[in-house]
Design an enzyme around this catalytic site. Structure first.
Site, mmCIF file in Angstrom:
data_model
loop_
_atom_site.group_PDB
_atom_site.id
_atom_site.type_symbol
_atom_site.label_atom_id
_atom_site.label_comp_id
_atom_site.label_asym_id
_atom_site.label_seq_id
_atom_site.Cartn_x
_atom_site.Cartn_y
_atom_site.Cartn_z
ATOM 1 N N ASP A 27 -6.448 17.496 -7.113
ATOM 2 C CA ASP A 27 -6.147 16.251 -6.395
ATOM 3 C C ASP A 27 -4.738 16.352 -5.816
ATOM 4 O O ASP A 27 -3.748 16.182 -6.529
ATOM 5 C CB ASP A 27 -6.260 15.092 -7.406
ATOM 6 C CG ASP A 27 -5.843 13.764 -6.805
ATOM 7 O OD1 ASP A 27 -5.735 13.674 -5.569
ATOM 8 O OD2 ASP A 27 -5.645 12.817 -7.597
ATOM 9 N N ASN A 29 -3.271 14.442 -3.426
ATOM 10 C CA ASN A 29 -2.546 13.210 -3.058
ATOM 11 C C ASN A 29 -2.502 12.200 -4.196
ATOM 12 O O ASN A 29 -2.147 11.041 -4.001
ATOM 13 C CB ASN A 29 -3.143 12.576 -1.793
ATOM 14 C CG ASN A 29 -4.592 12.151 -2.019
ATOM 15 O OD1 ASN A 29 -5.171 12.453 -3.063
ATOM 16 N ND2 ASN A 29 -5.175 11.468 -1.058
ATOM 17 N N ASP A 35 -9.562 16.803 -3.625
ATOM 18 C CA ASP A 35 -9.666 16.763 -2.168
ATOM 19 C C ASP A 35 -9.555 18.164 -1.575
ATOM 20 O O ASP A 35 -9.309 19.141 -2.296
ATOM 21 C CB ASP A 35 -8.591 15.817 -1.588
ATOM 22 C CG ASP A 35 -7.236 16.068 -2.226
ATOM 23 O OD1 ASP A 35 -6.858 17.252 -2.314
ATOM 24 O OD2 ASP A 35 -6.569 15.098 -2.651
ATOM 25 N N ASP A 206 -29.835 21.499 -0.104
ATOM 26 C CA ASP A 206 -30.130 20.595 -1.210
ATOM 27 C C ASP A 206 -31.617 20.223 -1.227
ATOM 28 O O ASP A 206 -32.209 19.960 -0.179
ATOM 29 C CB ASP A 206 -29.280 19.332 -1.007
ATOM 30 C CG ASP A 206 -29.338 18.374 -2.170
ATOM 31 O OD1 ASP A 206 -28.809 18.710 -3.234
ATOM 32 O OD2 ASP A 206 -29.916 17.276 -2.014
ATOM 33 N N GLU A 274 -32.005 25.128 -2.728
ATOM 34 C CA GLU A 274 -32.098 24.637 -4.113
ATOM 35 C C GLU A 274 -33.579 24.432 -4.448
ATOM 36 O O GLU A 274 -34.285 23.719 -3.745
ATOM 37 C CB GLU A 274 -31.358 23.303 -4.259
ATOM 38 C CG GLU A 274 -31.257 22.880 -5.715
ATOM 39 C CD GLU A 274 -31.118 21.385 -5.916
ATOM 40 O OE1 GLU A 274 -30.754 21.001 -7.039
ATOM 41 O OE2 GLU A 274 -31.376 20.584 -4.996
HETATM 42 C C1 NOJ Z 1 -29.560 18.044 -5.925
HETATM 43 C C2 NOJ Z 1 -28.082 17.997 -6.165
HETATM 44 O O1 NOJ Z 1 -27.672 19.182 -6.790
HETATM 45 C C3 NOJ Z 1 -27.820 16.766 -7.011
HETATM 46 O O2 NOJ Z 1 -26.509 16.714 -7.474
HETATM 47 C C4 NOJ Z 1 -28.165 15.545 -6.192
HETATM 48 O O3 NOJ Z 1 -28.021 14.395 -6.995
HETATM 49 C C5 NOJ Z 1 -29.607 15.618 -5.687
HETATM 50 N N1 NOJ Z 1 -29.952 16.910 -5.151
HETATM 51 C C6 NOJ Z 1 -29.813 14.608 -4.588
HETATM 52 O O4 NOJ Z 1 -29.144 15.028 -3.434
#
Ligand code: NOJ
Length: 538
Positions: A27, A29, A35, A206, A274
């Protein structure tokens, strides 16, 4: 610009990639939240002190922070909590100058309900963007079907103003995009172009297997009573077999389109999806039939395996057998969604795990703080900041997201002494921290540094073949890595007793418990309790 096949291995095959959860890293700031300038300050630690090759940044885009950045309200802007666009550009440039590649999160299954697209889509039933999200009339007396949100409750929420239900795989404030609408596909591809133009080297996609669901939207059947969830225990969600709401095959066309987009750039761009899929042929299908989808699907098989030699060995071998010819995999032992590695495994086993991770064939992903042995923080009765933990008891991810522990001082060097960090700093920081561990030869941090150096200097460990070794037992996992130049044997003693295994002549190049161990091996290498060694047969 189009690009022919690469003659040398793409950068990400040889890289070790370090995941940064920007809220909790540094962090600059002193507002209590990590950040982007904070990350810039730590690039030297990552590239020189630790010795990784790339960073993956969890989302830093504009967001109402209901799911801490995984609810994006503007994909092409930086949330003020993290800085601004200039900071993002400066971070990418500075990382490159330090020799680090940069992978960013690409959150595309859903947006925030504050995203301009959803505001328009929800403004009226006949808005041109209505179909950018998934809107349905209800069933008899409730939602259109029985699908459940991963974060608890139904996957559908009713929208009073327009009298329809919208779908959300995660929170109700994370409406699902309608990937069957070509305009959505192209709008999200433009987001990828935007970040490629800024200079990123890869995307972690994701929820990549959630984006397409059964077009008939059939109810999921109840799971049989003896059904074992393939992943962690997720409460009511596990009461159903997720036949219709995960991984519809139509998703592959989207991933092929995404690959086409990144291939228009004249550099190697990593795309990693993912993927919580544990059926190996199905998992491997995300490479694409012609290796034209993800560079690699994320491999969580090691995290899902029981922690004993037969299970770990089976996970490693079965993944490697299922990676299509010409493709490459990855390994990981922790991330921002799971309990910390050091707390999941028995005492002392995180060093064995690290040795495994950094000597397997495949790109290792490290989660920030695992390299210093950060444990799952106990946050007592404090309300969960993670919405999953708010909704479903026992599933808060806060404990693995606490601030990085840089020093033994109060607030662990993460933020100012008088600032209250967004999540408490773990009490463990007085002993588990970068500064103290750097001065201790036997620390886990120094062990990671030695392993990373060894991997960097060894073609066998980076790119060589993998072979399970017949000397493995129920307590000791032994395998070989081999390149044209060298042969390495890795022996991991999960047992509490000393033992020895026959590996042939060589020299110890690494020991997890004896930093200076470099003995010559005639035939059998001795292993202390919970010791991991690498023997070089050069
Ligand atoms: C997978 C991500 O790794 C997780 O952290 C997130 O909550 C969910 N997808 C929704 O985006």
């Amino acid at each position: 610009m189009s690009r022919g096949p690469t003659e040398t291995a793409p950068w990400w095959r040889e890289a070790v990639i370090y995941q940064i959860y920007p809220l909790s890293f540094a962090d600059s700031n002193c507002d209590g939240y990590g950040d982007l300038p904070g990350v810039i300050d730590k690039l030297d630690y990552l590239s020189r002190t630790l010795g990784v090759d790339a960073i993956w940044l969890s989302p830093f885009y504009r967001s109402p922070m209901k799911d801490w950045g995984y609810d994006v309200s503007d994909h092409t802007d930086v949330d003020p909590l993290f800085g601004d666009m200039d900071d993002a550009v400066a971070l990418i440039d500075a990382a490159h100058a330090s020799g680090l590649s940069v992978v960013v999160d690409y959150v595309i299954n859903h947006t925030s309900d504050r995203h301009g697209w959803f505001l328009e889509s929800s403004s009226s039933r006949d808005h041109p963007k209505r179909d950018w999200y998934v809107w349905r009339d209800g069933g008899e007396d409730g939602p259109p079907n029985n699908w459940l949100s991963i974060f608890g409750g139904p996957m559908w929420s009713f929208h009073d103003a327009t009298g329809q239900w919208y779908r959300h795989t995660f929170l109700r404030s994370q409406p699902d995009l309608n990937w069957r609408n070509p305009e959505v596909v192209e709008a999200m591809m433009d987001v990828a172009f935007f970040w490629l133009d800024v200079g990123v080297d890869g995307f972690r996609v994701d929820a990549a297997h959630h984006m397409m669901k059964d077009p008939r939207e059939r109810d999921n059947p109840p799971a049989p009573s003896d059904h074992k969830a393939p992943w962690k225990d997720m409460g009511e969600y596990d009461e159903y077999l997720h036949l219709y709401d995960i991984g519809h095959p139509d998703v592959h066309a989207i991933h092929r389109r995404f690959r086409e987009v990144v291939e228009t750039y004249d550099r190697d761009v990593l795309t990693i999806g993912e993927m919580h899929i544990f059926d190996l042929p199905e998992w491997a299908s995300y490479y694409g039939e012609n290796l034209d989808e993800f560079s690699m699907p994320f491999n969580f098989h090691l995290m899902a395996a029981d922690w004993d030699v037969p299970s770990v060995r089976a996970a490693v071998e079965s993944v490697l057998w299922n990676v299509p010819a010409g493709a490459w995999t990855n390994w990981t032992l922790g991330n921002h969604d799971e309990m910390r590695l050091a707390s999941r495994l028995p005492q002392g086993h995180d060093m064995i795990a690290a040795t495994l991770l950094l000597t397997l064939r495949g790109t290792p992903f490290l989660y920030y703080g695992d390299e210093i042995g950060m444990t799952e923080a106990s946050l007592g009765d404090a309300p969960s900041r993670d919405p999953w933990g708010e909704n479903v008891e026992g599933l808060s991810r806060d404990g693995s997201r606490t601030p990085m522990q840089w020093t033994p001082q109060p607030n662990a060097g993460f933020t100012g002494l008088d600032t209250e960090p967004w999540l408490p700093v773990s009490q463990s920081h007085t002993t588990i921290n970068v500064e103290s561990e750097l001065t201790d030869e036997g620390s886990i941090l120094n062990m990671y540094r030695r392993l990373l150096r060894l991997r960097r200097e060894s073609s066998a460990l980076r790119l060589g073949s993998f072979m399970s070794h017949p000397a493995s037992t129920d307590d000791v996992f032994v395998f070989r890595r081999e390149s044209n130049e060298e042969v390495m044997t890795v022996a991991l003693n999960f047992g509490d007793d000393p033992t020895s295994v026959t590996v042939g002549s060589g020299k110890v190049a690494f020991s997890s418990t004896e930093p200076r161990r470099r003995d010559d091996i005639d035939d059998a290498v001795r292993l202390g309790p919970r010791e991991a060694v690498v023997v070089s047969h050069r």
